[in-house]
Design a protein around this motif. Structure first.
Motif, PDB file in Angstrom:
ATOM      1  N   THR A   8       0.853  -1.191   0.000  1.00 38.02           N
ATOM      2  CA  THR A   8       0.000   0.000   0.000  1.00 38.02           C
ATOM      3  C   THR A   8       0.882   1.232   0.000  1.00 38.02           C
ATOM      4  OG1 THR A   8      -1.762  -1.140   1.198  1.00 38.02           O
ATOM      5  CG2 THR A   8      -1.780   1.259   1.254  1.00 38.02           C
ATOM      6  N   ILE A   9       0.590   2.150  -0.909  1.00 40.66           N
ATOM      7  CA  ILE A   9       1.353   3.386  -1.023  1.00 40.66           C
ATOM      8  C   ILE A   9       0.392   4.552  -0.855  1.00 40.66           C
ATOM      9  CG2 ILE A   9       2.791   4.806  -2.528  1.00 40.66           C
ATOM     10  CD1 ILE A   9       3.680   2.203  -3.890  1.00 40.66           C
ATOM     11  N   ARG A  10       0.684   5.434   0.099  1.00 40.77           N
ATOM     12  CA  ARG A  10      -0.132   6.636   0.309  1.00 40.77           C
ATOM     13  C   ARG A  10       0.388   7.721  -0.628  1.00 40.77           C
ATOM     14  NH1 ARG A  10       0.081   8.638   5.772  1.00 40.77           N
ATOM     15  NH2 ARG A  10      -1.954   9.561   5.452  1.00 40.77           N
ATOM     16  N   VAL A  11      -0.524   8.373  -1.344  1.00 36.68           N
ATOM     17  CA  VAL A  11      -0.160   9.402  -2.316  1.00 36.68           C
ATOM     18  C   VAL A  11      -0.967  10.670  -2.065  1.00 36.68           C
ATOM     19  CG1 VAL A  11       0.540   7.720  -4.081  1.00 36.68           C
ATOM     20  CG2 VAL A  11      -1.816   8.513  -4.013  1.00 36.68           C
ATOM     21  N   THR A  12      -0.484  11.786  -2.621  1.00 32.96           N
ATOM     22  CA  THR A  12      -1.170  13.066  -2.433  1.00 32.96           C
ATOM     23  C   THR A  12      -1.911  13.513  -3.684  1.00 32.96           C
ATOM     24  OG1 THR A  12       0.837  14.249  -3.042  1.00 32.96           O
ATOM     25  CG2 THR A  12       0.478  13.844  -0.691  1.00 32.96           C
ATOM     26  N   SER A  13      -1.758  12.776  -4.776  1.00 38.21           N
ATOM     27  CA  SER A  13      -2.401  13.135  -6.039  1.00 38.21           C
ATOM     28  C   SER A  13      -3.308  11.998  -6.494  1.00 38.21           C
ATOM     29  CB  SER A  13      -1.327  13.387  -7.099  1.00 38.21           C
ATOM     30  OG  SER A  13      -1.920  13.529  -8.373  1.00 38.21           O
ATOM     31  N   PRO A  14      -4.466  12.312  -7.080  1.00 33.17           N
ATOM     32  CA  PRO A  14      -5.359  11.243  -7.553  1.00 33.17           C
ATOM     33  C   PRO A  14      -4.859  10.559  -8.825  1.00 33.17           C
ATOM     34  CG  PRO A  14      -6.314  13.377  -8.020  1.00 33.17           C
ATOM     35  CD  PRO A  14      -5.078  13.631  -7.212  1.00 33.17           C
ATOM     36  N   ALA A  15      -3.835  11.113  -9.471  1.00 29.60           N
ATOM     37  CA  ALA A  15      -3.258  10.500 -10.667  1.00 29.60           C
ATOM     38  C   ALA A  15      -1.924   9.862 -10.294  1.00 29.60           C
ATOM     39  CB  ALA A  15      -3.063  11.542 -11.757  1.00 29.60           C
ATOM     40  N   PRO A  39     -12.499   9.433  -6.275  1.00 29.96           N
ATOM     41  CA  PRO A  39     -12.616  10.182  -5.018  1.00 29.96           C
ATOM     42  C   PRO A  39     -13.593   9.557  -4.022  1.00 29.96           C
ATOM     43  CG  PRO A  39     -13.324  11.541  -6.896  1.00 29.96           C
ATOM     44  CD  PRO A  39     -12.865  10.219  -7.436  1.00 29.96           C
ATOM     45  N   GLU A  40     -14.588   8.824  -4.495  1.00 36.09           N
ATOM     46  CA  GLU A  40     -15.541   8.197  -3.578  1.00 36.09           C
ATOM     47  C   GLU A  40     -14.943   6.985  -2.869  1.00 36.09           C
ATOM     48  OE1 GLU A  40     -19.425   7.497  -5.152  1.00 36.09           O
ATOM     49  OE2 GLU A  40     -19.467   9.433  -6.167  1.00 36.09           O
ATOM     50  N   LEU A  41     -14.013   6.281  -3.536  1.00 38.54           N
ATOM     51  CA  LEU A  41     -13.361   5.121  -2.924  1.00 38.54           C
ATOM     52  C   LEU A  41     -12.109   5.524  -2.151  1.00 38.54           C
ATOM     53  CD1 LEU A  41     -13.544   2.489  -5.804  1.00 38.54           C
ATOM     54  CD2 LEU A  41     -14.941   2.590  -3.740  1.00 38.54           C
ATOM     55  N   GLY A  42     -11.335   6.442  -2.719  1.00 35.92           N
ATOM     56  CA  GLY A  42     -10.109   6.891  -2.081  1.00 35.92           C
ATOM     57  C   GLY A  42      -8.898   6.032  -2.368  1.00 35.92           C
ATOM     58  N   PHE A  43      -9.036   5.053  -3.263  1.00 37.28           N
ATOM     59  CA  PHE A  43      -7.895   4.225  -3.614  1.00 37.28           C
ATOM     60  C   PHE A  43      -8.076   3.643  -5.014  1.00 37.28           C
ATOM     61  CE2 PHE A  43     -10.881   1.054  -2.162  1.00 37.28           C
ATOM     62  CZ  PHE A  43     -10.620  -0.053  -2.953  1.00 37.28           C
ATOM     63  N   VAL A  54      -3.406   4.733  -2.092  1.00 40.60           N
ATOM     64  CA  VAL A  54      -4.435   5.334  -1.245  1.00 40.60           C
ATOM     65  C   VAL A  54      -4.205   6.834  -1.204  1.00 40.60           C
ATOM     66  CG1 VAL A  54      -5.380   5.443   1.094  1.00 40.60           C
ATOM     67  CG2 VAL A  54      -4.657   3.246   0.136  1.00 40.60           C
ATOM     68  N   LEU A  55      -5.249   7.590  -1.482  1.00 37.86           N
ATOM     69  CA  LEU A  55      -5.174   9.046  -1.460  1.00 37.86           C
ATOM     70  C   LEU A  55      -5.180   9.538  -0.015  1.00 37.86           C
ATOM     71  CD1 LEU A  55      -5.123  11.599  -3.218  1.00 37.86           C
ATOM     72  CD2 LEU A  55      -7.618  11.582  -3.127  1.00 37.86           C
ATOM     73  N   GLU A  56      -4.129  10.265   0.365  1.00 35.65           N
ATOM     74  CA  GLU A  56      -4.040  10.800   1.719  1.00 35.65           C
ATOM     75  C   GLU A  56      -5.231  11.696   2.018  1.00 35.65           C
ATOM     76  OE1 GLU A  56      -0.308  12.712   2.472  1.00 35.65           O
ATOM     77  OE2 GLU A  56       0.829  10.892   2.120  1.00 35.65           O
ATOM     78  N   GLY A  57      -5.878  11.459   3.151  1.00 33.45           N
ATOM     79  CA  GLY A  57      -7.045  12.232   3.553  1.00 33.45           C
ATOM     80  C   GLY A  57      -8.345  11.759   2.917  1.00 33.45           C
ATOM     81  N   GLY A  58      -8.274  10.773   2.053  1.00 38.54           N
ATOM     82  CA  GLY A  58      -9.465  10.243   1.390  1.00 38.54           C
ATOM     83  C   GLY A  58     -10.173   9.222   2.257  1.00 38.54           C
ATOM     84  N   ALA A  60     -10.382   6.035   2.129  1.00 38.63           N
ATOM     85  CA  ALA A  60      -9.683   4.771   2.409  1.00 38.63           C
ATOM     86  C   ALA A  60      -8.403   4.979   3.216  1.00 38.63           C
ATOM     87  CB  ALA A  60      -9.344   4.069   1.091  1.00 38.63           C
ATOM     88  N   ASP A  61      -8.072   6.224   3.533  1.00 39.61           N
ATOM     89  CA  ASP A  61      -6.828   6.531   4.244  1.00 39.61           C
ATOM     90  C   ASP A  61      -6.984   6.211   5.726  1.00 39.61           C
ATOM     91  OD1 ASP A  61      -4.257   7.436   4.766  1.00 39.61           O
ATOM     92  OD2 ASP A  61      -4.856   9.538   4.841  1.00 39.61           O
ATOM     93  N   MET A  62      -6.151   5.295   6.201  1.00 40.00           N
ATOM     94  CA  MET A  62      -6.147   4.944   7.618  1.00 40.00           C
ATOM     95  C   MET A  62      -4.753   5.218   8.162  1.00 40.00           C
ATOM     96  SD  MET A  62      -8.243   1.450   7.869  1.00 40.00           S
ATOM     97  CE  MET A  62      -9.643   1.129   6.832  1.00 40.00           C
ATOM     98  N   PRO A  63      -4.658   5.911   9.269  1.00 39.86           N
ATOM     99  CA  PRO A  63      -3.339   6.202   9.840  1.00 39.86           C
ATOM    100  C   PRO A  63      -2.587   4.922  10.161  1.00 39.86           C
ATOM    101  CG  PRO A  63      -5.083   7.270  11.120  1.00 39.86           C
ATOM    102  CD  PRO A  63      -5.736   6.445  10.057  1.00 39.86           C
ATOM    103  N   ALA A  64      -1.297   4.964   9.882  1.00 42.11           N
ATOM    104  CA  ALA A  64      -0.457   3.779  10.141  1.00 42.11           C
ATOM    105  C   ALA A  64      -0.108   3.654  11.607  1.00 42.11           C
ATOM    106  CB  ALA A  64       0.819   3.847   9.322  1.00 42.11           C
TER     107      ALA A  64
END
Length: 64
Positions: A8-15, A39-43, A54-58, A60-64
């Protein structure tokens, strides 16, 4: 036998782009694919290597 979950990789951009490299050399990965996070799924998951972006703040984003 337990199969480890996909990376799983957290990213800041939807692309995002994925070529399967990271733990392996880029030459041993897969063709580069460009993905867009819903944007509705977040990943989004790569169809080649199952890596999850996984989009940060979306949603599906769960703190590690």
């Amino acid at each position: 036998m337990d199969i480890p979950p996909p990376e799983t990789i957290r990213v800041t951009s939807p692309a995002v782009a994925c070529d399967g490299s990271g733990e392996v050399a880029p030459a041993l990965g897969h063709p580069r694919v460009y993905l867009r996070i819903d944007p509705e799924l977040g990943f989004v998951e790569c169809g080649y290597c199952d890596r999850r972006f996984v989009l940060e703040g979306g949603p599906a984003d769960m703190p590690a």
